[in-house]
Design an enzyme around this catalytic site. Structure first.
Site, short mmCIF file in Angstrom:
data_model
loop_
_atom_site.label_atom_id
_atom_site.label_comp_id
_atom_site.label_asym_id
_atom_site.label_seq_id
_atom_site.Cartn_x
_atom_site.Cartn_y
_atom_site.Cartn_z
N ARG A 15 8.66 12.04 -7.25
CA ARG A 15 7.37 12.54 -7.04
C ARG A 15 6.99 13.80 -7.07
NH1 ARG A 15 6.41 9.88 -1.16
NH2 ARG A 15 8.74 10.20 -1.13
N TYR A 94 6.27 16.56 3.81
CA TYR A 94 6.99 15.49 4.92
C TYR A 94 8.40 16.39 5.33
CZ TYR A 94 3.85 11.92 3.14
OH TYR A 94 3.00 11.11 2.86
N LEU A 240 6.07 3.02 15.08
CA LEU A 240 5.81 4.60 15.32
C LEU A 240 5.32 5.05 16.19
CD1 LEU A 240 6.05 7.37 13.38
CD2 LEU A 240 3.73 6.98 12.64
N VAL A 298 16.07 2.55 2.94
CA VAL A 298 15.72 3.53 1.80
C VAL A 298 14.82 4.69 2.57
CG1 VAL A 298 14.87 4.28 -0.33
CG2 VAL A 298 16.34 2.42 0.12
N MET A 301 11.02 5.29 0.30
CA MET A 301 10.63 4.18 -0.52
C MET A 301 9.53 4.40 -1.57
SD MET A 301 10.99 1.61 2.59
CE MET A 301 10.39 0.02 1.68
N1 NAD Z 1 11.06 4.74 4.46
C1 NAD Z 1 9.74 5.42 3.72
O1 NAD Z 1 9.79 5.74 2.70
C2 NAD Z 1 8.61 5.46 4.65
C3 NAD Z 1 7.31 5.67 3.92
C4 NAD Z 1 6.05 5.56 4.63
C5 NAD Z 1 6.28 5.69 5.90
N2 NAD Z 1 7.31 5.53 6.64
C6 NAD Z 1 7.37 5.19 8.18
O2 NAD Z 1 7.34 4.02 8.49
C7 NAD Z 1 6.88 4.12 9.89
C8 NAD Z 1 5.50 3.49 10.18
O3 NAD Z 1 4.46 4.03 9.71
P1 NAD Z 1 3.05 3.78 9.87
O4 NAD Z 1 2.15 4.71 9.10
O5 NAD Z 1 2.91 2.29 9.64
O6 NAD Z 1 2.68 3.99 11.36
P2 NAD Z 1 1.40 3.60 12.27
O7 NAD Z 1 1.22 4.54 13.21
O8 NAD Z 1 0.23 3.02 11.27
O9 NAD Z 1 2.01 2.19 12.88
C9 NAD Z 1 2.99 1.90 13.64
C10 NAD Z 1 2.69 0.95 14.78
O10 NAD Z 1 3.94 0.57 15.46
C11 NAD Z 1 3.55 0.17 16.68
N3 NAD Z 1 4.35 0.40 17.66
C12 NAD Z 1 5.05 1.42 18.25
N4 NAD Z 1 6.10 1.22 19.01
C13 NAD Z 1 6.22 -0.05 18.86
C14 NAD Z 1 7.13 -1.06 19.66
N5 NAD Z 1 8.07 -0.55 20.32
N6 NAD Z 1 7.26 -2.13 19.23
C15 NAD Z 1 6.11 -2.79 18.54
N7 NAD Z 1 5.16 -1.93 17.99
C16 NAD Z 1 5.44 -0.64 18.04
C17 NAD Z 1 2.09 1.03 16.98
O11 NAD Z 1 1.31 0.16 18.01
C18 NAD Z 1 1.20 1.00 15.61
O12 NAD Z 1 0.69 -0.15 15.40
C19 NAD Z 1 7.03 5.54 10.26
O13 NAD Z 1 8.02 6.03 10.78
C20 NAD Z 1 6.81 6.09 8.89
O14 NAD Z 1 7.39 7.64 8.91
C21 NAD Z 1 8.64 5.26 6.00
#
Ligand code: NAD
Length: 385
Positions: A15, A94, A240, A298, A301
């Site tokens: 990116r 980020y 999260l 990853v 992603m």
């Molecule tokens: N690996 C990658 O390339 C990549 C890319 C984008 C986002 N992410 C990551 O993905 C994760 C999720 O992001 P998002 O935008 O969906 O966040 P979000 O805030 O939209 O959703 C997170 C959800 O998790 C729930 N939650 C919190 N603790 C919990 C628990 N103990 N059990 C069950 N549910 C629980 C919350 O209620 C919420 O609905 C983040 O860590 C983000 O950084 C990773």
């Protein structure tokens, strides 16, 4: 303001932090955009396309860091890049600092003001700069998981959607936010049996409406997770807690409840991972096995689909980049308090409470770190989150 963009050097990251459209908008606001030659190549954007919209091409990243007052980036800086930051410089990217004390110390040592895309909030407390990448990562999570379930890749050897007369696979999504919802959408589209777990009943209500009953929603408790694990073929971890290190929703001993060859996709790996056995992997070597369970972890992603991701990311970041460039960080926070929790590090201090807790360092309010009048930056969410 002089704004600098360099080529990303993290493994398999294609990116770029600005598009030609962004260069044009920033230029029209009176800012100068310096771009490292070749920075757009991975996203199929030619140098000439940037130049045509007013960017100045620069040969070496060092020259960009030296001249720019604000660095726009995508992923966290690598050590060689942190070494080029200087006091007072703005970094907008980020960061995912909570599980990363080393990067946090490096950024503190630089004296730069570091604003993390993933902790900027909108008026409803949502994360507008994480959302577009979460949408993409959620969609990739299911397609990658489906692929890893194939026998030659080490998986159980089950087709997500089944066929007439043979049952579909069970997909368990833990965390029904932006990632989880998108992962579930794709899994439903592939005709799997889908179960979304979350701790927020309001969120589960929203998902019930959005999916029109085409997946099951489950209030997430340890027992509910343990009851599902023996039946799950693919588990997608997508929890999260804003800014904080991810909680473990599957512990090592619970892997024994799963069937050999089942697949775990830990999307939350960028916040430290939500499965105890996760560790970050790359697109080149995306998986490893623990106790017979395939792990896909990853950390970038969306980097695999840069033509989609670069545009989705910069559509969201550009208005914020313009606001910061036009007003400076203090003025931009005054104008939009949701930027305040975005400031993770300033003047050598950690200025986000959950990050400070994650890395075991002291939290200092951003106003104190930057010597600002607190009444100018009304939002105090970072302190209480
Ligand atoms: N690996 C990658 O390339 C990549 C890319 C984008 C986002 N992410 C990551 O993905 C994760 C999720 O992001 P998002 O935008 O969906 O966040 P979000 O805030 O939209 O959703 C997170 C959800 O998790 C729930 N939650 C919190 N603790 C919990 C628990 N103990 N059990 C069950 N549910 C629980 C919350 O209620 C919420 O609905 C983040 O860590 C983000 O950084 C990773």
């Amino acid at each position: 303001m002089k704004i600098g963009v360099v080529a990303e050097i993290k493994s398999d990251e294609y990116r770029v932090a600005v598009t030609p459209a962004g260069v044009r908008e920033l230029s029209e606001h009176g800012h100068e955009v310096l771009i490292e030659a070749g920075a757009g190549e991975g996203s199929a954007i030619a140098d000439a396309d940037f130049e045509a919209q007013g960017a100045r091409l620069v040969d070496a990243p060092a020259a960009v860091f030296e001249q720019a007052e604000m660095i726009l980036h995508v992923k966290e800086l690598q050590a060689a890049e942190i070494a080029m930051l200087r006091p007072g410089q703005l970094l907008f990217t980020y960061l995912h600092l909570a599980p990363d004390p080393e990067q946090t110390s490096g950024l503190c040592g630089s004296g730069a003001t570091c604003i993390a895309y993933e902790t900027v909030e909108d008026a409803r407390g949502r994360l507008p700069l994480l959302a577009p990448m979460s949408e993409i990562a959620g969609k990739i999570a299911t397609q990658a998981g489906a692929f890893m379930l194939e026998k030659p890749l080490g998986g159980r050897g089950i087709l997500l959607g089944g066929v007439p007369g043979v049952a579909a696979a069970n997909v368990m999504v833990i965390g029904g936010g932006v990632v989880g919802m998108n992962a579930a959408f794709i899994a439903i589209g592939m005709e799997a049996d889908v179960f979304v777990f979350d701790r927020s009943i309001d969120r589960l209500r929203e998902l019930e409406v959005a999916f029109g009953g085409r997946c099951s929603t489950v209030y997430s408790t340890t027992l509910a997770v343990e009851e599902m694990l023996p039946r799950a073929d693919l588990v997608i971890g997508a929890v999260l807690v804003h800014g904080a290190r991810a909680p473990y929703v599957i512990k090592r001993e619970q892997l024994a409840l799963m069937r050999p060859g089942a697949v775990l996709v830990d999307v939350a790996i960028d916040q430290g991972g939500c499965f105890e056995t996760s560790r970050p992997t790359t697109h080149h070597e995306p998986t490893f096995e623990v106790d017979g369970i395939i792990h896909y972890c990853v950390a970038n992603m969306p980097g695999a689909v840069p033509i989609t991701s670069t545009h989705a990311l910069t559509n969201a970041t550009l208005p914020y980049a313009i606001a910061i460039a036009d007003r400076g960080i203090a003025g931009a926070i005054e104008h939009d308090p949701g930027l305040r929790p975005g400031v993770n590090v300033a003047a050598g201090k950690v200025t986000h409470a959950a990050v400070a807790e994650g890395v075991g360092m002291d939290y200092v309010p951003v106003e104190e770190a930057l010597g600002l009048d607190r009444s100018e930056t009304a939002n105090t969410k970072a302190e209480v989150s």
